[in-house]
Design a protein around this motif. Structure first.
Motif, short mmCIF file in Angstrom:
data_model
loop_
_atom_site.label_atom_id
_atom_site.label_comp_id
_atom_site.label_asym_id
_atom_site.label_seq_id
_atom_site.Cartn_x
_atom_site.Cartn_y
_atom_site.Cartn_z
N VAL A 152 30.71 33.59 44.02
CA VAL A 152 31.40 34.54 44.90
C VAL A 152 32.06 35.57 44.00
CG1 VAL A 152 33.48 33.09 45.01
CG2 VAL A 152 33.04 34.82 46.78
N THR A 153 31.79 36.84 44.23
CA THR A 153 32.26 37.89 43.33
C THR A 153 33.14 38.92 44.01
OG1 THR A 153 30.20 39.11 43.72
CG2 THR A 153 30.27 37.65 41.80
N ALA A 154 33.43 38.74 45.30
CA ALA A 154 34.34 39.64 46.02
C ALA A 154 35.53 38.83 46.50
CB ALA A 154 33.62 40.30 47.20
N SER A 155 36.72 39.37 46.34
CA SER A 155 37.93 38.60 46.62
C SER A 155 38.09 38.23 48.09
CB SER A 155 39.16 39.38 46.15
OG SER A 155 39.22 40.65 46.78
N ASP A 156 37.70 39.12 49.01
CA ASP A 156 37.84 38.77 50.43
C ASP A 156 36.84 37.68 50.80
OD1 ASP A 156 35.72 40.49 50.03
OD2 ASP A 156 36.05 41.66 51.85
N ALA A 170 41.47 24.40 43.10
CA ALA A 170 42.06 25.54 43.82
C ALA A 170 41.37 25.67 45.17
CB ALA A 170 41.91 26.82 43.02
N PRO A 171 41.78 24.89 46.17
CA PRO A 171 41.14 24.93 47.50
C PRO A 171 41.15 26.35 48.08
CG PRO A 171 42.67 23.09 47.33
CD PRO A 171 42.89 23.94 46.12
N GLY A 172 40.02 26.72 48.65
CA GLY A 172 39.93 28.04 49.25
C GLY A 172 39.97 29.18 48.27
N ASN A 173 39.88 28.87 46.96
CA ASN A 173 39.95 29.88 45.90
C ASN A 173 41.27 30.63 45.87
OD1 ASN A 173 37.31 29.51 44.73
ND2 ASN A 173 36.44 30.55 46.53
N LEU A 174 42.30 30.03 46.45
CA LEU A 174 43.61 30.69 46.48
C LEU A 174 44.37 30.37 45.20
CD1 LEU A 174 45.62 32.38 48.20
CD2 LEU A 174 46.58 30.19 48.96
N CYS A 175 44.75 31.42 44.49
CA CYS A 175 45.59 31.27 43.29
C CYS A 175 47.06 31.25 43.67
CB CYS A 175 45.29 32.42 42.31
SG CYS A 175 46.27 32.38 40.81
N TYR A 176 47.48 32.19 44.51
CA TYR A 176 48.86 32.23 44.97
C TYR A 176 48.93 33.05 46.25
CZ TYR A 176 48.89 36.93 42.93
OH TYR A 176 48.59 38.24 42.64
N ARG A 177 49.99 32.88 47.00
CA ARG A 177 50.27 33.70 48.17
C ARG A 177 51.76 33.97 48.20
NH1 ARG A 177 47.29 34.80 52.54
NH2 ARG A 177 45.90 33.03 52.20
N GLY A 368 46.37 36.05 45.82
CA GLY A 368 45.55 36.15 44.62
C GLY A 368 44.33 35.25 44.78
N ALA A 369 43.14 35.78 44.51
CA ALA A 369 41.91 35.04 44.78
C ALA A 369 41.09 34.87 43.51
CB ALA A 369 41.07 35.79 45.82
N PHE A 370 40.65 33.63 43.27
CA PHE A 370 39.69 33.37 42.19
C PHE A 370 38.31 33.84 42.62
CE2 PHE A 370 42.86 30.00 41.24
CZ PHE A 370 43.10 30.30 39.90
N THR A 371 37.60 34.48 41.70
CA THR A 371 36.20 34.87 41.93
C THR A 371 35.40 34.58 40.65
OG1 THR A 371 36.54 37.14 41.14
CG2 THR A 371 36.84 36.73 43.51
N ASN A 372 34.09 34.62 40.76
CA ASN A 372 33.24 34.41 39.58
C ASN A 372 33.02 35.73 38.84
OD1 ASN A 372 31.78 32.12 41.70
ND2 ASN A 372 32.49 31.48 39.67
N THR A 373 34.13 36.30 38.36
CA THR A 373 34.10 37.57 37.66
C THR A 373 35.05 37.48 36.46
OG1 THR A 373 35.92 38.47 38.98
CG2 THR A 373 33.67 38.84 39.81
N GLN A 374 35.02 38.51 35.63
CA GLN A 374 35.92 38.55 34.49
C GLN A 374 37.37 38.52 34.96
OE1 GLN A 374 33.27 40.33 34.95
NE2 GLN A 374 32.23 40.89 33.06
#
Length: 625
Positions: A152-156, A170-177, A368-374
């Protein structure tokens, strides 16, 4: 070009406000700059990083047998080797605490990944050989068995239900809210609003692509058990602290970090990267200096990026065009790993949305969302350009929709100078500011009222002409800083700067400040930076802090030098210390022509005997701000 007696460019006296060529430019323009890529040490060998071609993949195995047998091959290191040696990980201390009931997730980054690749360019292995070509050839022989995974490469999309997980923890790719403001008051304001302007947009990610790519050269001295690392970094002491403490678990005194000339930073050279640790590890293992220099493709795939924010915002107005409330929601991409300042963009966004405007109520949420990007980190005013874009677009959009001139709408809603100090709903306090005056001066300087005539003239030539207005508040000067001055017996001055120039001209700026304050020729001021053995401490360069924070600390150091000099001058002039003044490079007894120049006082400060009781040997000073 004028030159001083010692051959350095610049006028003999060039204090604050004087026009002079930058002192560092002659070496840059004539190819005499010294960058990490220019470092050549005896016995030096070359490293190449094996990188993942997949955005997301399980690593089944890493077979290095063929690479180890390649010509010139010296060493292959993998994630399993790092784990076996107990090397530590890179961590992120800046992730904010999430809203109640939501956990922040801050996984650490291994210097070589062992389980999964989490973005294209992820670091799998390090290959070291006698030459760079041999290292590159051997790197192609490292056989990595990847099991590609959905990415997944887009934060939304990353926060959507069922999205592939970048980190299992990190469930749901959530880093922080995080959230700020008063939701009930904001909702009530929107309920009674006469007009609401809405805007959704994506502020894309950016790569700094500095002319000088990242590079590291590590040298290990086994006799002294000491590492010297040359690094393209904006913060040498940060590199020393992280590598010595978190990764290698060594005393910081066993590390020397040198940042020579650095060709552009912009935020991308602020983090501590795995390559710094990898070259140190390889140099310790081989007992030879190891050099790694990124190429442009590597830079794009492995440097931290900036921006990449998705925002939805709305601004509520009453019937007179007065702002009632702001409501915003944003998703900030953090990438596949967290650089150490990964939480900063979200925190800065929270106090940047309202800008110069009086906003009675606000409620904002950021995820903040984790993605498969730099990884994403702070870049050039992090989040302030993005949030300024939001509020200014909303004001212009509201102006068009309500039929109010955009300048007039700004005038109605700017925080007045009489309201200072003013605290925003993002918990930021403006100590001073006359935003209305800034606006009026900008309008006058741009001949705003004359634009319609210029537009018509352009249209007559078949051209289209546009104009725009943007207000902006910048928070600068983050964190404290320390500066030091050393004055030798001849009266020459060395500045030991805790900041770190990456092309901004600090050598000229600091030399010009000292020359003006102490009245010494600028050619007798030398600026040293970027060496943790020569400078006691410094935080580096980021957040628009060098001139304000570093310069203020430097003024404190100058004041200490003058204070010490006044005491010595009083002894030399046989006068009371309270009667001695300092100006234009001389200490003078007030109201008389009795004076002694700064250089002579500096010489006396180093005298083998005869100093007044209680005086210190030498004429140095330190300042903090």
């Amino acid at each position: 070009m004028d030159r001083t007696a010692d051959g350095r460019a610049g006028a003999p006296h060039a204090g604050i406000g004087a026009a002079l060529p930058r002192l560092e430019d002659e070496r840059f323009l004539t190819g005499r700059g010294r960058y990490v890529a220019d470092v050549a040490l005896p016995g030096m060998v070359h490293a190449c990083v094996v990188r993942s071609p997949h955005a997301h993949a399980r690593i089944r195995s890493v077979d290095t047998a063929a690479a180890r047998a390649a010509p010139g091959m010296l060493l292959v290191l993998t994630g399993a080797d790092a784990a076996h040696e107990g090397l530590g990980h890179l961590t992120c201390p800046t992730i904010p605490q999430s809203v109640a009931g939501v956990a922040s997730r801050s996984p650490s980054q291994a210097i070589l990944t062992q389980d999964k690749a989490r973005h294209v360019g992820d670091r799998i292995a390090l290959v070291v050989a006698e030459t760079l070509d041999q290292a590159r050839d051997a790197a192609e022989l490292v056989a990595v068995d990847y099991a590609p995974l959905p990415s997944v490469t887009a934060s939304d999309a990353a926060l959507a239900p069922g999205a592939p997980l970048v980190w299992d923890e990190a469930p749901g790719n959530l880093c922080y809210r995080i959230a700020r403001g008063d939701k009930d008051a904001t909702d009530a304001a929107f309920a009674r609003a006469a007009h609401v302007a809405r805007l959704d947009f994506h502020y894309p990610r950016a790569s700094a692509a500095a002319i000088e790519p990242r590079a590291s050269v590590a040298d290990y001295d086994p006799a002294r058990r000491r590492v010297t690392l040359y690094s393209t970094t904006q913060a040498p002491f940060r590199v020393r602290e992280v590598l010595a403490g978190a990764v290698f678990k060594m005393p910081q005194t066993d590390f020397r970090v040198i940042a020579p000339d650095v060709g552009g930073g912009f935020g991308a050279k602020g983090p501590v990267y795995p390559e710094d640790a990898l070259t140190v590890w390889a140099a310790r293992t081989l007992g030879r200096p190891v050099k790694w220099v990124s190429d442009r493709a590597e830079s794009l795939a492995s440097d931290s990026h900036g921006r990449d924010q998705r925002e939805a915002a709305e601004l509520a107005f009453d019937a007179d065009g007065r702002i009632l409330a702001l409501r915003a929601a944003a998703i900030l991409d953090v990438g596949g790993y967290l650089v150490m300042s990964a939480g900063v963009p979200g925190l800065v966004a929270m106090h940047s949305w309202t800008s110069v405007y009086h906003v009675p109520a606000m409620y904002a949420e950021i995820a903040g969302a984790f993605t498969n990007t730099q990884p994403i980190g702070p870049y050039r005013g992090t989040s302030r350009p993005e949030c300024t874009f939001v509020i200014e677009r909303l004001v212009d959009k509201a102006a068009r929709e309500m039929g109010i001139d955009g300048i007039e709408l700004r005038r109605r809603n700017m925080i007045p100078a009489s309201a200072m100090p003013y605290t925003t709903h993002g918990h930021q306090t403006y100590d001073a500011g006359d935003f209305a005056l800034v606006l009026e001066r900008a309008l006058a300087a741009s001949d705003w009222s004359g634009f319609p005539a210029r537009r018509e003239e352009a249209r007559g030539r078949g051209r289209l002409r546009g104009i725009g207005m943007c207000m902006h508040v910048e928070s600068a000067g983050l964190y404290g800083e320390r500066m030091e001055l050393r004055v030798d017996s001849g009266g020459s001055v060395t500045v030991q700067a805790g900041t770190m120039a990456t092309g901004q001209g600090h050598e000229t700026m600091y030399a010009q400040l000292v020359a003006g304050w102490l009245g010494v020729p600028i050619g007798r001021v030398r600026v040293m930076q970027g060496d943790t053995d020569q400078v006691l401490f410094g935080r580096g360069t980021f957040a628009e802090r060098s001139a304000m924070t570093g310069g203020s600390a430097l003024k404190g150091a100058v004041d200490e030098v003058v204070r010490k000099g006044r005491r010595l001058a009083a002894h030399m002039l046989e006068a009371a210390e309270s009667d001695v003044e300092f100006a234009d490079g001389s200490f003078r007894v007030a109201g008389t022509d009795r004076a002694v120049p700064f250089a002579k006082v500096a010489g006396f400060a180093h005298a083998p005997m005869g100093l007044p009781e209680g005086a210190e040997l030498g004429l140095d000073g330190t300042g903090s701000f």
